[in-house]
Design a protein around this motif. Structure first.
Motif, PDB file in Angstrom:
ATOM      1  N   ASN A 169      80.676  32.346 -62.938  1.00 20.54           N
ATOM      2  CA  ASN A 169      80.548  31.961 -61.531  1.00 20.54           C
ATOM      3  C   ASN A 169      79.201  32.458 -61.019  1.00 20.54           C
ATOM      4  O   ASN A 169      78.710  33.508 -61.444  1.00 20.54           O
ATOM      5  CB  ASN A 169      81.677  32.577 -60.691  1.00 20.54           C
ATOM      6  N   TYR A 170      78.614  31.690 -60.083  1.00 22.02           N
ATOM      7  CA  TYR A 170      77.344  32.128 -59.510  1.00 22.02           C
ATOM      8  C   TYR A 170      77.547  33.426 -58.734  1.00 22.02           C
ATOM      9  O   TYR A 170      78.532  33.576 -57.997  1.00 22.02           O
ATOM     10  CB  TYR A 170      76.766  31.057 -58.578  1.00 22.02           C
ATOM     11  N   VAL A 171      76.614  34.374 -58.896  1.00 22.03           N
ATOM     12  CA  VAL A 171      76.728  35.647 -58.177  1.00 22.03           C
ATOM     13  C   VAL A 171      76.457  35.425 -56.694  1.00 22.03           C
ATOM     14  O   VAL A 171      75.912  34.386 -56.292  1.00 22.03           O
ATOM     15  CB  VAL A 171      75.731  36.689 -58.739  1.00 22.03           C
ATOM     16  N   GLU A 172      76.822  36.393 -55.894  1.00 23.56           N
ATOM     17  CA  GLU A 172      76.606  36.297 -54.453  1.00 23.56           C
ATOM     18  C   GLU A 172      75.099  36.177 -54.169  1.00 23.56           C
ATOM     19  O   GLU A 172      74.282  36.867 -54.787  1.00 23.56           O
ATOM     20  CB  GLU A 172      77.165  37.547 -53.758  1.00 23.56           C
ATOM     21  N   LEU A 173      74.729  35.266 -53.266  1.00 25.18           N
ATOM     22  CA  LEU A 173      73.343  34.944 -52.897  1.00 25.18           C
ATOM     23  C   LEU A 173      72.572  34.321 -54.067  1.00 25.18           C
ATOM     24  O   LEU A 173      71.344  34.257 -54.041  1.00 25.18           O
ATOM     25  CB  LEU A 173      72.579  36.179 -52.396  1.00 25.18           C
ATOM     26  N   GLY A 174      73.322  33.847 -55.082  1.00 24.83           N
ATOM     27  CA  GLY A 174      72.640  33.306 -56.256  1.00 24.83           C
ATOM     28  C   GLY A 174      73.123  31.938 -56.666  1.00 24.83           C
ATOM     29  O   GLY A 174      73.264  31.668 -57.861  1.00 24.83           O
ATOM     30  N   ASP A 175      73.393  31.062 -55.706  1.00 23.11           N
ATOM     31  CA  ASP A 175      73.880  29.716 -56.021  1.00 23.11           C
ATOM     32  C   ASP A 175      72.889  28.926 -56.879  1.00 23.11           C
ATOM     33  O   ASP A 175      71.743  29.340 -57.078  1.00 23.11           O
ATOM     34  CB  ASP A 175      74.152  28.932 -54.729  1.00 23.11           C
ATOM     35  N   GLU A 176      73.341  27.751 -57.312  1.00 25.17           N
ATOM     36  CA  GLU A 176      72.477  26.862 -58.077  1.00 25.17           C
ATOM     37  C   GLU A 176      71.273  26.449 -57.215  1.00 25.17           C
ATOM     38  O   GLU A 176      71.415  26.066 -56.065  1.00 25.17           O
ATOM     39  CB  GLU A 176      73.257  25.615 -58.513  1.00 25.17           C
ATOM     40  N   PHE A 177      70.092  26.554 -57.812  1.00 20.18           N
ATOM     41  CA  PHE A 177      68.843  26.247 -57.099  1.00 20.18           C
ATOM     42  C   PHE A 177      67.976  25.476 -58.086  1.00 20.18           C
ATOM     43  O   PHE A 177      67.476  26.037 -59.059  1.00 20.18           O
ATOM     44  CB  PHE A 177      68.172  27.555 -56.661  1.00 20.18           C
ATOM     45  N   ILE A 178      67.840  24.179 -57.870  1.00 19.20           N
ATOM     46  CA  ILE A 178      67.157  23.316 -58.846  1.00 19.20           C
ATOM     47  C   ILE A 178      65.660  23.651 -58.907  1.00 19.20           C
ATOM     48  O   ILE A 178      64.968  23.657 -57.887  1.00 19.20           O
ATOM     49  CB  ILE A 178      67.355  21.827 -58.489  1.00 19.20           C
ATOM     50  N   LEU A 179      65.186  23.939 -60.111  1.00 19.32           N
ATOM     51  CA  LEU A 179      63.778  24.277 -60.328  1.00 19.32           C
ATOM     52  C   LEU A 179      63.187  23.328 -61.367  1.00 19.32           C
ATOM     53  O   LEU A 179      63.783  23.114 -62.426  1.00 19.32           O
ATOM     54  CB  LEU A 179      63.641  25.722 -60.821  1.00 19.32           C
ATOM     55  N   GLU A 180      62.018  22.769 -61.051  1.00 15.53           N
ATOM     56  CA  GLU A 180      61.356  21.834 -61.965  1.00 15.53           C
ATOM     57  C   GLU A 180      59.870  22.182 -62.071  1.00 15.53           C
ATOM     58  O   GLU A 180      59.265  22.623 -61.084  1.00 15.53           O
ATOM     59  CB  GLU A 180      61.496  20.400 -61.444  1.00 15.53           C
TER      60      GLU A 180
END
Length: 1002
Positions: free
Chosen positions: A86-97
């Motif tokens: 599970n994503y940690v707190e304050l660490g959601d999925e953040f798309i990086l390219e």
């Protein structure tokens, strides 16, 4: 034969009647470049202004909520998962390219994210409210980037310590797991938050300050120094039984808080020791006197003045001193820092600050230092905040690698435009609350694109400097140095003065005019080092300069006499030129801007040659191209086209037995076009780095024409320039007498031939340089055959005294020393002394420098642990900035031959020196029997310039001309001076508290 020079000269002769010669107007050129730069920088200012307006409106409409719960993208935690996936707190999925515009870093161009230093708690109510409020900046970031695709990083640094960055990135901790970056420490934040300041730091070094208190006091001073910049002035006074300036040379004055002086102070602070009894009143008196004298004399910053008192207690309030020197006007603010947990003397220390428009804090631990020191900046910002004066500031040059902890980030110099963000709420008006600072980075590379190389000629260049005289951008600025195999920024890379690069400007006429923002012209005879300092060109340069309106910067353009005065214009149709552009042997300078390819993502994959071809064929009608440069390229492509067939025929008919050694032929034109042909298979090339992107010296770059092109330009048309390829890539002048040994190892030599186009006896325009590369092993033995009787030594020497070919390399150096000392070919007037004011020199191994900034107490602690662990295993030379001088030998071409006898103690050595026609070479022959080693060696190594103490002090004290910032905000009548400090609660991250213990346990 191998260059094909006669054929090329004929081709230029054939089109001579169609050519036009245009004289370059330097003043018109520099004004045009300046206007384009002003327009480009104005767009960056407008982007920042939109962000400031959005941030202030968002704060006005936000009500503080102490129990606010809010999830945001934390740049350290994004995309992190726990053991349950599970994503940690304050660490959601953040798309990086990956994005080419951002140096191929992984970024998110639709959203920003938040960075926090390790010592700031990421769920503190102040942080959560600020982050929530600043969400309003996201659409503005995106809109700014769409309006101006040349924008790079945009950001908001909050006074509470969080940093909102667009585009969003993944932030990486350092090797110790710490994030020491704090936006409030950065130059752009501090300069935007405060006006120029004169500061005297007064530190108690009495016996009671021993141990931890002295450690905290030293860290407090270093943290204060880190909040100062080149528009500020500073000095440090230590007191116990007596008052002394920690740098005796600076007694009674303030010095500019540039990087050099700050680092010097840090070393001296590290050496402070506690002893004796404190007498603070004398130290305060001395401080007030210095500040008053500077103010009355119109020196220093002429704005804010402050005294920083660092002590563990004051037995009285010293009212008499303030009454005599500071009241009733209170022109000097006094900030007090009570060191340690003892509170007995706290009332006196607080009274001093509150009655002198300052601020009082108590610092009990190292972790308290950062937050408490920052309080003084908030106080100094109050007048500006109350007035709502949104000053625009531009920083000195700096490296963004210090900002983004990513290995993918290339080291680029840039400047930042920044503006302060204020609270508009009426109820907080008298407190003058600074919310933070908005900024955007501008890579200086983008500015220099507006001063294209082809308009400046073979030796020409553009440069920028600041109101303080420091170099912002200059082709001779060397901001990096090598430590082992690693490139590192020099400690003083962004405080290199114009006079240290343009050092021929000894009366500082150029420097003075540019600092004053004047528009004008100056001519100078200069000695220009090339080939990493091993050689020198003698040029007459015309300097044209003007200011860049709306900024503290000035622009200079240099055109060299002869090749820089005129441009050759050819007339070629697109159809004719396009055919020749499509040949496989042709390439264009990929760092030059023939067509703008870095704005539209679809164009970024194109090379400059591909972009030009698509522009000419109409495949990419949206491409914006420099039509004048493209026209030059078309002409050069047509006139040099026959070379391909010539070289191909020659290669096919070469006899491998009699013509072994010639490897390739190539040419370069003023428009950055190159043609090349291999005479052997690519696997047989002896110097495979040559003409590659990594070998910057031998290709057309944004900064310079290739070395072989520049050297050929200064020799008579029709003569060949032979030289050994330099193997050194350190970036600093590296001079030695071992050229003959390197030649023996690689046998990789170059010959170049300059072809000049003349329209009259008075106008000579170098347009094209032809070169061939050859492995000259056979030449070595052909020359050596002259000395077959074993009683002669013979060798070829170039016009700078370097040996290209010799019979017995081990003996050659002694022969050369002998000749250099006794024959006028290379001595007396031909020995040129050069200076390097950006050098790095070894310091004695036992010297321990305390100059490294302590960015946070934890960082300092971990650095100390790491040093203890590695120190006994790793001993390398420590380098520090210094000045050096070194000789360069230049042959006097008027001397065609010389011969004679050299007295060498017990014998006489015969010699003959003969200039080889149409080249830069001499054939030297000496008898091998007589030993000349009695002469001392001729050393070409750079030597550190040692200044004797009085002269060194005079240099350190000297105050160079500078232009102050236009605005000053020192006081405001509505300011609430009673908001002057007390106990401060510091929110410390649990990670910060336990990290040292965890590391030690490991």
């Amino acid at each position: 034969k191998y260059s094909g020079s006669l054929l090329l000269q004929k081709k230029y002769k054939d089109v001579e009647s169609t050519l036009k010669i245009k004289e370059v107007d330097g003043l018109e050129l520099v004004k045009k470049f300046s206007e384009q730069m002003e327009s480009m920088l104005r767009r960056k200012v407008e982007a920042v202004e939109r962000l400031v307006e959005a941030a202030e409106d968002a704060d006005l409409n936000h009500e503080y909520n102490s129990s606010l719960e809010f999830d945001y993208y934390n740049s350290l935690l994004i995309n992190e998962k726990d053991e349950n996936d599970n994503y940690v707190e304050l660490g959601d999925e953040f798309i990086l390219e990956p994005n080419e515009h951002f140096n191929n870093l992984l970024v998110n161009t639709t959203y920003s994210d938040i960075q926090l230093p390790t010592n700031v708690y990421n769920k503190d109510p102040d942080i959560l409210n600020g982050v929530y409020m600043s969400e309003a900046l996201n659409p503005i970031f995106v809109d700014n980037f769409e309006r101006d695709p040349t924008l790079t990083w945009q950001y908001f640094g909050s006074s509470t310590g969080f940093f909102r960055l667009y585009p969003g990135i993944k932030w990486l901790p350092d090797e110790n797991g710490v994030i020491s970056f704090d936006c409030r420490n950065r130059g752009w934040y501090i300069q935007a938050a405060t006006s120029p300041k004169d500061i005297v730091i007064v530190v108690d070094v009495s016996g009671s300050m021993k141990g931890l208190r002295m450690t905290i006091a030293k860290h407090t001073i270093i943290t204060i120094l880190d909040t100062l910049g080149e528009n500020d002035f500073v000095n440090i006074i230590a007191y116990n039984d007596y008052v002394h300036f920690i740098e005796p040379c600076f007694k009674g004055i303030l010095v500019q808080a540039d990087r050099d002086n700050r680092e010097h102070f840090k070393q001296l602070v590290d050496e402070l020791q506690a002893k004796g009894v404190g007498t603070v009143n004398k130290a305060l008196t001395e401080s007030f006197k210095i500040l008053r004298e500077f103010r009355d004399a119109g020196q220093g910053g002429l704005c804010n003045q402050a005294i920083m008192l660092i002590t563990d207690g004051a037995v009285e309030d010293y009212e008499a001193v303030f009454e005599k020197y500071n009241w009733p006007d209170r022109k000097v603010r006094v900030f007090t820092y009570l060191i340690g947990r003892e509170v007995t003397f706290a009332p006196n220390v607080k009274w001093i600050a509150c009655n002198n428009k300052g601020y009082y804090t108590q610092i009990s631990t190292l972790a308290d230092v950062q937050e408490n020191v920052m309080e003084y900046l908030h106080v100094l910002s109050r007048p500006m905040v109350i007035n709502h004066d949104h000053d625009i500031i531009w920083t000195e040059a700096y490296m963004d690698s210090a900002l983004f902890a990513s290995q993918a980030q290339s080291l680029l110099l840039m400047t930042t435009v920044a503006m302060p963000v204020f609270s508009k709420k009426n109820e907080t008006r008298s407190h003058g609350i600074l919310l933070g600072v908005v900024g955007s980075d501008v890579p200086l590379r983008e500015l220099l694109k507006l001063a294209p190389r082809y308009k400046l000629g073979v030796h020409g260049y553009a440069f920028l400097n600041t109101n303080n005289g420091y170099i912002l951008s200059h082709p001779d600025l060397r901001p990096l140095y090598k430590e082992g195999k690693k490139l590192k920024p020099k400690p003083n890379y962004n405080s290199v003065d114009l006079s240290e690069v343009e050092w021929e400007d000894q009366d500082e006429i150029l420097r003075t005019a540019m600092i004053n923002g004047e528009t004008g012209y100056l001519s100078m005879d200069v000695k220009v080092p090339v080939d990493k300092g091993k050689r020198v060109l003698f040029l007459t340069n015309d300097y044209f300069f003007t200011d860049i309106s709306g900024t503290p910067f000035s622009l200079g353009v240099v055109l060299s006499r002869g090749h820089g005065e005129y441009i050759l214009l050819g007339n070629t149709s697109v159809e004719e030129g396009l055919h020749d552009l499509l040949q496989p042997d042709l390439s264009l300078a990929n760092e030059w801007i023939y067509c703008i390819t870095d704005i539209d993502p679809d164009h970024r994959k194109l090379s400059q040659l591909e972009a030009v071809i698509r522009f000419l064929t109409g495949e990419e009608p949206d491409l914006e191209c420099d039509e004048e440069l493209v026209q030059e390229v078309l002409f050069d492509a047509v006139v040099t086209a026959p070379m391909e067939a010539y070289w191909t025929t020659l290669a096919l008919n070469m006899s491998m037995e009699t013509e072994v050694g010639v490897e390739m032929a190539f040419l370069g034109t003023r428009a950055g076009l190159m043609r090349s042909a291999l005479y052997v298979g690519s696997e047989k090339i002896s110097n495979r780095k040559f003409l590659t992107q990594k070998d910057k010296e031998s290709i057309f770059t944004m900064d310079h024409f290739p070395l072989w092109y520049r050297r050929a330009a200064e020799h008579p048309p029709g003569s060949f320039i032979y030289s050994i390829v330099s193997e050194d890539d350190s970036g600093n002048p590296s001079l030695n007498t071992r050229a003959e040994e390197r030649g023996r190892e690689s046998f990789s030599h170059l010959a170049s031939h300059a072809v000049a186009i003349s329209t009259s006896p008075h106008r000579s325009i170098l347009h094209t340089v032809l070169v061939y590369q050859t492995a000259m092993e056979k030449a070595v033995f052909n020359v050596a055959s002259l000395s077959s009787l074993q009683i002669l030594n013979c060798f070829l020497v170039d016009n700078n005294g370097f040996i290209l070919v010799s019979k017995r390399p081990a003996e050659v150096r002694e022969e050369l020393h002998c000749l250099l000392l006794t024959v006028c070919l290379f001595c007396f007037d031909c020995r040129v002394t050069m200076y390097d004011y950006q050098a790095m020199c070894k310091v004695p191994y036992h010297h321990h420098s305390g100059a490294r900034p302590l960015l946070s107490p934890i960082y300092a602690f971990l650095a100390a642990v790491k040093w203890l662990i590695t120190h006994k295993h790793k001993k390398h030379d420590i380098l520090q900035p210094c000045d050096t001088e070194y000789p360069v030998f230049v042959y006097e071409p008027a001397i065609k031959e010389a011969n004679g006898l050299i007295e060498c103690g017990d014998c006489q050595k015969m010699f003959v020196a003969q200039q080889i026609a149409s080249s830069n070479l001499l054939l030297l022959i000496t008898d091998a029997v007589c030993d000349c080693s009695v002469f001392p060696p001729v050393l070409l190594d750079a030597k550190e310039v040692k200044y004797i103490l009085p002269l060194k002090c005079e240099r350190m004290r000297s105050q160079k001309l500078r232009r102050r910032p236009d605005t000053c905000h020192a006081f405001h009548p509505e300011e609430n001076a009673q908001d002057c400090g007390g106990t401060a609660e510091i929110s410390v991250s649990p990670t910060l508290l336990f990290l040292p213990l965890a590391l030690l346990l490991q």
